[in-house]
Design a protein around this motif. Structure first.
Motif, PDB file in Angstrom:
ATOM      1  N   UNK A 169      52.094  40.167  -7.151  1.00  0.00           N
ATOM      2  CA  UNK A 169      51.179  39.107  -7.589  1.00  0.00           C
ATOM      3  C   UNK A 169      50.216  39.624  -8.648  1.00  0.00           C
ATOM      4  N   UNK A 171      50.739  41.798 -10.749  1.00  0.00           N
ATOM      5  CA  UNK A 171      51.461  42.034 -11.997  1.00  0.00           C
ATOM      6  C   UNK A 171      51.826  40.724 -12.685  1.00  0.00           C
ATOM      7  N   UNK A 172      51.447  39.607 -12.062  1.00  0.00           N
ATOM      8  CA  UNK A 172      51.631  38.321 -12.723  1.00  0.00           C
ATOM      9  C   UNK A 172      52.823  37.519 -12.231  1.00  0.00           C
TER      10      UNK A 172
ATOM     11  N   UNK B  46      40.827  41.741  -7.802  1.00  0.00           N
ATOM     12  CA  UNK B  46      42.252  41.563  -8.106  1.00  0.00           C
ATOM     13  C   UNK B  46      42.761  40.221  -7.622  1.00  0.00           C
ATOM     14  N   UNK B  48      43.153  39.445  -4.303  1.00  0.00           N
ATOM     15  CA  UNK B  48      43.928  39.590  -3.067  1.00  0.00           C
ATOM     16  C   UNK B  48      43.085  39.278  -1.835  1.00  0.00           C
ATOM     17  N   UNK B  67      45.622  35.563  -8.115  1.00  0.00           N
ATOM     18  CA  UNK B  67      45.857  36.957  -8.505  1.00  0.00           C
ATOM     19  C   UNK B  67      46.715  37.041  -9.759  1.00  0.00           C
ATOM     20  N   UNK B  68      47.760  36.218  -9.822  1.00  0.00           N
ATOM     21  CA  UNK B  68      48.701  36.350 -10.924  1.00  0.00           C
ATOM     22  C   UNK B  68      48.138  35.828 -12.244  1.00  0.00           C
ATOM     23  N   UNK B  72      44.097  41.338 -14.777  1.00  0.00           N
ATOM     24  CA  UNK B  72      43.577  42.483 -14.039  1.00  0.00           C
ATOM     25  C   UNK B  72      44.758  43.344 -13.601  1.00  0.00           C
ATOM     26  N   UNK B  74      45.903  46.452 -11.151  1.00  0.00           N
ATOM     27  CA  UNK B  74      45.445  47.185  -9.973  1.00  0.00           C
ATOM     28  C   UNK B  74      46.406  48.321  -9.665  1.00  0.00           C
ATOM     29  N   UNK B  76      47.217  50.600  -6.759  1.00  0.00           N
ATOM     30  CA  UNK B  76      46.929  50.640  -5.328  1.00  0.00           C
ATOM     31  C   UNK B  76      46.715  52.070  -4.855  1.00  0.00           C
ATOM     32  N   UNK B 142      50.438  49.295 -14.231  1.00  0.00           N
ATOM     33  CA  UNK B 142      49.243  48.453 -14.328  1.00  0.00           C
ATOM     34  C   UNK B 142      48.863  48.209 -15.782  1.00  0.00           C
TER      35      UNK B 142
END
Lengths: 264, 326
Positions: A169, A171-172, B46, B48, B67-68, B72, B74, B76, B142
């Motif tokens: 998610x 990452x789009x 992010x 989430x 989020x999508x 941004x 991320x 992890x 990322x």
């Protein structure tokens, strides 16, 4: 056997365990032993047997594919989406798992029979009715196998780390992309195991199939229903057919163990 | 409110409430003890974890976006590289998901893997990569989406000291070239001092301190940061008092003389620290004291032994009463 540092396993457990194993193994061995090997090839190549075998494989495979297409989304919903009534939905989906198959057949008749809730309008609109057709066999198979498939796949989805969905998610990716490219590939071993489980459940399905569809050679007579009929007229044929089913079951088990379950 | 950069004033209920800002191109280190809310804050940015308030990135409020939809990136804490995809496919995943044609996404992935010094590993799967290599792939993944905000959650965690040092140098180079805002979660003072332009200290779900790395290291306001930079910090109504462990004198009797601050308590632990021995003494609050190995032997210091600590008034620094308000 190496010495167990915790002490010898107690007889109170070992004896019932041995009885259980014998109970499971003896009937199968006895069935193999009682087989008339001389007439076996002839029995297995007779037309009713080949028809039933073909029908069983075709309907079970079709049912498995339907279970995948319908069951995977339900499993995903149960494993990945938090919503009110999720527990209820899981319970509803699981009911056919514990339902006696004959009852499943009666229930299917109430819904999809010629006078059923869905069956009657369907018949009026299209002239098609499920009962006593090969489609009816597939329908019965799906009804009894779907819960197995859903539960197995849900377990596989749950055991996959949700962090990958989160990474996808960020990452789009849309949820659909995440489902296709991340969730499903990562759960693939469990999904395949669920499909094999569903297939073997369909293959052995008897009660719902015969209740909903009767027992017509070529259209609704699958291996289990043929065995049931043969048992009354021709013991040897029933024996031979059962042997095929046993071989198929063992093949499925081996497939599951070696390829996917990874148990020693 | 300026249009560029990051302006955060948000709350993750029950976890963290924080307000800070950063201009484009800046690296902000987020430090604090476990449970301070660092990860919650990063996951909220992010998308989430649900949050309230606002988080403007280049003038756009992130919080209403999923989020999508956020620009941004991320990285992890446990990297979360897709195990079934190669390094190249991992890095290309972001561009592909954002509609970049397959071939272009592949080229972009190769470009980023090249920049991270891993061009020859593009065909490998995550399990065939070392920890440092996997972390570089995760950073490349990322960055390949060209985010305006890069979130690095404990990027050095779980790496060997040498690997972490090499990655730190490399990361410093990349972050210099990066024109978005970087938020670096770390519990390592070296990360904050070498990589960050600004430090935000979180403690118990709140911002305890904000400033340049030098300033925060010299004037810590939380025990956590004081321990990280190896300083003793005392807090009272008027402000903070800090002094170095090596300026502390350890004795068995109450020290005589004027212009000294004194405490007493049992020794909690003793550890080699450079060529000295660093004692943690259970005064209230606990303090650090560096002594020579000879002194340890002469004084018969062992855990549980009652000692007196003193420090000259001239070795003590006092600073600010009120945390810089926001």
């Amino acid at each position: 056997m190496t010495r167990d540092p915790l002490g010898r396993p107690p007889a109170a457990l070992m004896v019932p365990a041995a009885v259980a194993v014998l109970l499971l193994v003896v009937p199968l061995v006895a069935m193999v032993a009682a087989t008339d090997w001389a007439t076996l090839p002839e029995q297995l190549t007779s037309e009713p047997v080949l028809d039933a075998l073909r029908l069983s494989v075709v309907t079970s495979t079709a049912a498995m594919l339907v279970c995948l297409v319908l069951g995977l989304p339900v499993a995903w919903l149960l494993a990945r989406v938090a919503f009110r009534g999720r527990g209820l939905l899981r319970a509803l989906v699981t009911v056919p798992l514990v339902l006696p198959p004959v009852v499943a057949g009666i229930a299917l008749r109430s819904a999809f029979g010629r006078t059923g809730v869905i069956g009657e309008p369907l018949l009026e609109l299209t002239g098609f009715a499920f009962p006593f057709t090969t489609w009816g066999v597939v329908l019965a198979h799906v009804f009894v196998s779907l819960p197995f498939v859903v539960i197995a796949i849900e377990g596989a989805l749950r055991s996959a780390d949700p962090v990958y969905d989160a990474a996808s998610a960020t990452l789009g990716a849309t949820r659909w992309t995440t489902f296709r490219r991340v969730t499903v590939p990562l759960a693939m071993p469990g999904i395949l195991a669920g499909m094999v489980l569903g297939w073997s459940r369909s293959l052995g399905e008897f009660g719902a199939t015969i209740t909903f569809n009767g027992n017509y050679p070529g259209t609704t007579q699958t291996m289990p229903t043929l065995i049931y009929v043969a048992r009354q007229s021709d013991q040897d044929a029933a024996q031979a057919l059962s042997l095929i089913m046993l071989a198929l079951s063992i093949a499925v088990l081996l497939l599951l163990r070696d390829r996917w379950l990874g148990t020693p | 409110m300026s249009a560029g950069g990051l302006e955060v004033d948000l709350e993750v209920p029950g976890r963290v409430r924080a307000a800070f800002s950063a201009r484009p191109g800046r690296v902000v280190a987020l430090i604090g003890p476990n449970g301070a809310g660092k990860s919650s804050l990063v996951h909220a940015l992010a998308g989430l974890v649900p949050a309230q308030g606002r988080a403007h990135l280049d003038g756009v409020d992130l919080l209403p976006l999923s989020a999508r939809e956020r620009e941004v990136g991320l990285v992890f804490q446990d990297r979360a590289l897709f195990p079934h995809l190669t390094a190249r496919e991992n890095v290309a995943f972001g561009p592909r998901s954002r509609g970049v044609p397959r071939r272009v996404a592949r080229e972009r992935a190769d470009h980023w893997l090249g920049r991270m010094g891993l061009p020859e590993l593009a065909g490998r799967r995550p399990r065939q990569l070392s920890g440092g290599q996997a972390q570089r792939v995760a950073i490349a993944r990322a960055l390949a989406t060209e985010p305006r905000l890069l979130l690095l959650d404990e990027p050095m965690a779980g790496l060997d000291v040498g690997v972490a040092m090499a990655l730190r140098l490399e990361l410093a180079r990349h972050l210099r070239d990066y024109d978005g805002v970087t938020l670096l979660v770390t519990h390592d003072a070296i990360d904050a001092l070498t990589l960050a332009d600004e430090v935000v200290v979180l403690d118990e779900g709140r911002v305890a301190q904000e400033g340049t790395p030098d300033d925060v290291a010299a004037h810590p306001r939380t025990d956590h940061v004081a321990r990280l930079v190896g300083l003793n910090v005392l807090r009272d109504q008027e402000g903070f008092t800090s002094f170095r462990p090596r300026d502390v004198t350890v004795s068995l009797r109450r020290p005589e003389g004027s212009a000294r601050l004194t405490w007493s308590g049992p020794v909690a632990s003793a550890q080699q620290h450079g060529d000295a021995v660093r004692l943690l003494v259970d005064t209230r609050p606990p303090l650090l004291a560096d002594v020579t190995p000879q002194a340890v032997a002469e004084l018969g210091i062992a855990p549980g032994r009652e000692v007196w600590l003193s420090v000259k008034a001239t070795a003590v620094r006092r600073y600010g009463a009120v945390p810089e308000g926001r």
